[in-house]
Design a protein around this motif. Structure first.
Motif, short mmCIF file in Angstrom:
data_model
loop_
_atom_site.label_atom_id
_atom_site.label_comp_id
_atom_site.label_asym_id
_atom_site.label_seq_id
_atom_site.Cartn_x
_atom_site.Cartn_y
_atom_site.Cartn_z
N SER A 184 0.83 -1.21 0.00
CA SER A 184 0.00 0.00 0.00
C SER A 184 0.86 1.26 0.00
CB SER A 184 -0.91 0.02 1.23
OG SER A 184 -1.78 -1.10 1.24
N LEU A 185 0.32 2.33 -0.57
CA LEU A 185 1.02 3.61 -0.61
C LEU A 185 1.09 4.23 0.78
CD1 LEU A 185 -0.62 5.12 -3.83
CD2 LEU A 185 1.66 4.10 -3.62
N PRO A 186 2.07 5.12 1.01
CA PRO A 186 2.19 5.77 2.31
C PRO A 186 0.91 6.45 2.79
CG PRO A 186 4.15 6.19 1.00
CD PRO A 186 3.17 5.48 0.11
N SER A 187 0.10 6.98 1.86
CA SER A 187 -1.13 7.67 2.24
C SER A 187 -2.12 6.74 2.95
CB SER A 187 -1.80 8.29 1.01
OG SER A 187 -2.08 7.30 0.03
N CYS A 188 -2.00 5.43 2.68
CA CYS A 188 -2.89 4.46 3.33
C CYS A 188 -2.49 4.22 4.78
CB CYS A 188 -2.87 3.13 2.57
SG CYS A 188 -3.53 3.22 0.89
N TRP A 189 -1.26 4.61 5.12
CA TRP A 189 -0.76 4.36 6.47
C TRP A 189 -0.50 5.69 7.19
CZ3 TRP A 189 -1.07 -0.18 8.68
CH2 TRP A 189 -1.15 -1.33 7.88
N HIS A 190 -1.47 6.59 7.13
CA HIS A 190 -1.31 7.87 7.82
C HIS A 190 -1.27 7.64 9.33
CE1 HIS A 190 -5.70 7.39 8.05
NE2 HIS A 190 -5.68 8.26 9.05
N THR A 191 -0.58 8.50 10.03
CA THR A 191 -0.42 8.36 11.47
C THR A 191 -0.95 9.59 12.20
OG1 THR A 191 1.81 9.35 11.46
CG2 THR A 191 1.65 6.95 11.16
N ARG A 192 -1.22 9.40 13.47
CA ARG A 192 -1.56 10.49 14.37
C ARG A 192 -0.68 10.34 15.61
NH1 ARG A 192 -8.20 10.30 14.20
NH2 ARG A 192 -8.43 10.94 12.01
N LYS A 193 -0.70 11.36 16.46
CA LYS A 193 0.08 11.31 17.68
C LYS A 193 -0.85 11.29 18.89
CE LYS A 193 4.29 13.46 15.93
NZ LYS A 193 5.29 14.55 16.11
N GLY A 194 -0.47 10.45 19.87
CA GLY A 194 -1.24 10.35 21.09
C GLY A 194 -0.98 11.53 22.01
N SER A 195 -1.52 11.46 23.22
CA SER A 195 -1.42 12.57 24.17
C SER A 195 0.01 12.89 24.55
CB SER A 195 -2.23 12.27 25.43
OG SER A 195 -1.79 11.05 26.03
N HIS A 196 0.91 11.87 24.46
CA HIS A 196 2.31 12.09 24.80
C HIS A 196 3.19 12.26 23.55
CE1 HIS A 196 1.68 11.43 29.05
NE2 HIS A 196 1.02 10.31 28.78
N GLY A 197 2.55 12.34 22.40
CA GLY A 197 3.30 12.54 21.16
C GLY A 197 3.74 11.27 20.47
N LYS A 198 3.31 10.11 20.98
CA LYS A 198 3.71 8.85 20.35
C LYS A 198 2.83 8.58 19.13
CE LYS A 198 4.74 4.02 21.39
NZ LYS A 198 4.79 2.98 22.44
N PRO A 199 3.43 8.32 17.96
CA PRO A 199 2.62 8.09 16.75
C PRO A 199 1.93 6.73 16.76
CG PRO A 199 4.94 7.79 16.26
CD PRO A 199 4.87 8.29 17.67
N TYR A 200 0.78 6.67 16.09
CA TYR A 200 0.04 5.41 15.98
C TYR A 200 -0.76 5.44 14.68
CZ TYR A 200 -4.17 7.96 17.47
OH TYR A 200 -5.21 8.85 17.54
N PHE A 201 -1.25 4.26 14.28
CA PHE A 201 -2.09 4.15 13.10
C PHE A 201 -3.56 4.20 13.54
CE2 PHE A 201 1.56 1.39 11.55
CZ PHE A 201 2.05 2.33 10.65
N PRO A 202 -4.28 5.29 13.28
CA PRO A 202 -5.69 5.35 13.72
C PRO A 202 -6.58 4.34 13.01
CG PRO A 202 -5.15 7.21 12.29
CD PRO A 202 -3.85 6.52 12.61
N ASP A 203 -6.20 3.93 11.80
CA ASP A 203 -7.01 2.97 11.05
C ASP A 203 -6.59 1.52 11.30
OD1 ASP A 203 -8.39 5.11 9.95
OD2 ASP A 203 -7.06 5.22 8.20
#
Length: 214
Positions: free
Chosen positions: A66-85
């Motif tokens: 999959s392309l990078p756009s399919c694996w977008h990330t967000r950051k939690g309350s402490h700034g740790k990135p995660y995959f919301p999907d």
């Protein structure tokens, strides 16, 4: 390659493998932008490979490749990135020197890669490390300085707290050896190149698979 459910997979890619176009070499900010693009592409490659073989029943994940756009990330309350999907898939990224590394796991994980550089290790250790770490490093003439640093960084990446005032509040070493855990969380130094230190942090470290693309 079949990945067991409890297995952690480390993906290690060579940052200099992709050569920039000649017109981009001297453009202001080109190096940083290229590094960010490579990291995004590497993360998508690693995540899609892991998810294709490891996705739990009833969960959906972008297909392998999959392309990078399919694996977008967000950051939690402490700034740790995660995959919301893809909340079941945990990861930790580190890059140093010529290499980019990422740990993929079904549980929280922290990974740190450090190239060995010249510097005043004694001064840095005294300022940022725990007294017990200083005691151990003095005993080995600072031979394991970067192993200790990588272990500490892998732990704060695991917790999501990052380097801050609490960096010296915990120890990644006993007076005589590197620690195997911090506050009940496991540490494991991973053999890599002699001029690099690589450390993994996770609640339980059993089977580890390493995929090199160098």
């Amino acid at each position: 390659m079949e990945i067991k459910k409890e297995e952690i997979v480390l993906y290690i890619y060579h940052m200099n493998k992709a050569v920039p176009a000649p017109e981009e070499k001297n453009r202001p900010g080109a190096a940083g932008q290229r590094e960010q693009q490579l990291s995004s592409a590497f993360l998508a490659r690693a995540a899609s490979h892991y998810a294709a073989q490891h996705c739990p029943a009833g969960s959906a994940a972008p297909p392998e490749g999959s392309l990078p756009s399919c694996w977008h990330t967000r950051k939690g309350s402490h700034g740790k990135p995660y995959f919301p999907d893809c909340p079941w898939l945990h990861f930790s990224i580190s890059h140093s020197g010529e290499y980019w590394a990422c740990a993929m796991a079904p549980t929280e994980v922290g990974l740190d890669l450090q190239i060995h550089t010249k510097g005043r290790r004694e001064r840095i250790s005294a300022r940022f490390f725990h007294p017990q770490e200083n005691e151990y490093l003095r005993s080995c003439n600072y031979r394991d300085f970067f192993d200790v640093w990588a272990a500490k960084e892998s732990y704060v990446k695991y917790t999501g707290s990052g380097i801050g005032e609490g960096f010296a509040a915990f120890t990644a070493a006993t007076p005589t050896a590197l620690a195997r855990e911090i506050n009940g969380v496991c540490l494991k130094v991973i053999p890599f190149r002699p001029d690099y230190s690589l450390c993994l942090c996770a609640p339980c470290i059993g089977n580890i698979t390493i995929r090199y693309e160098v």
